[in-house]
Design an enzyme around this catalytic site. Sequence first.
Site, PDB file in Angstrom:
ATOM      1  N   ALA A 249       8.861  13.405  11.392  1.00 62.46           N
ATOM      2  CA  ALA A 249       7.750  14.275  11.788  1.00 62.46           C
ATOM      3  C   ALA A 249       8.040  15.143  13.022  1.00 62.46           C
ATOM      4  CB  ALA A 249       6.529  13.406  12.042  1.00 62.46           C
TER       5      ALA A 249
ATOM      6  N   ASP B  22       3.450  10.867   9.109  1.00 66.73           N
ATOM      7  CA  ASP B  22       3.757  12.273   8.871  1.00 66.73           C
ATOM      8  C   ASP B  22       2.495  13.126   8.946  1.00 66.73           C
ATOM      9  OD1 ASP B  22       6.770  12.300   8.033  1.00 66.73           O
ATOM     10  OD2 ASP B  22       5.826  10.490   7.268  1.00 66.73           O
TER      11      ASP B  22
END
Length: 349
Positions: A53, A231
């Site tokens: 991420a 994420d």
Amino acid sequence: MHVYGKHYRTIWFENGEVHMIDQTLLPFQFRIFIAKTYEETCQAIINMITRGAGAIGAAAGFAMAQAFTEAHIRGNNNLIDIARKEIESTRPTAQNLFFATERVYNAGKTSIEDALKEAQKLADENIEEARKIGEYGNELIKSGCRIETHCNAGWLGFVDYGSALAPIYLAKESGKKVHVFVDETRPRSQGARLTAWELKNEGISHVIIPDNAGAHYMSQGMVDMMIVGADRVAANGDVANKIGTLEKAIVAKRYGIPFYVAVPLSTIDLSCESGSQIVIEERDESEVLFQEGPDDTGQMKRIWVCNPGSEILNPAFDVTPADLITGLITSRGIIEPNIKNIAKLFQLK
Ligand code: MRU
């Protein structure tokens, strides 16, 4: 973080080029990949040369800044919007990517220099946030703690420190002993390849376990806590993370094991009401069909590991509902995941 005794960031910007540790070659080869244009940076995100991420967010910010420079050089301002769309389509589940393009896009409306400065600022903030996540998360860890983690939410998934692994690094820094169960994380094996490599580099006791072994060790009382990354987090606290996370959360609940998600604020998407609205990226079947690694001579090879001709499904993420999550470890403290607590987080300074 240190690689062979030298300090590295996972990704950085130098003379208009994006430099990133090539994660497709780890742990077998350590190489820096250089993307000279925004398109090359997009490809690096798609091919997972850089991934995770926070690192995706930093790459997207740098790519947006590259696009401003390239639009100026080519005398084509339309390129800026085209580039933004292209960057945002590289990894659709990763919220940090959208967070970064928006910030750099807005900054670039004033000047190219501002776009570049904003991209750099994003990368620096990424490190500061990760460190704070580490400090809060460390408060949960007792010396001797056995922690399971899934995928790679370490410093390779960020610019430094990581999210899920940051508390572990801070625990080590403060003199505690920790042991980490590393889920292999098929199909790309980010756990077995990347998390294990990071932990080895940092001298942290760990063991790699097959993806389907987590329930066994949890049922045997061998895991004290699970920490994963994310994420995208919805406004109600549902979490999208690497495929397999949901199964681990269900098993952890069954055995009364605290299940934490470590996450920077830039991963929380307040415009997304619940996990059902999160777009799940489907990746190419080749990731499941083949495994890649070096042969005895060190030459990288790709081998079949599935029945040729069978159909393959390859979702990259799944959604864990908030009620399976003990807490979100954020840079502003640890909260129970629900709509009120998440809204409050953004009011804190
Ligand atoms: O597909 P990837 O490797 O980019 O997956 C993202 C992740 O690294 C994870 O899902 C992770 O656990 C959270 S982000 C560091």
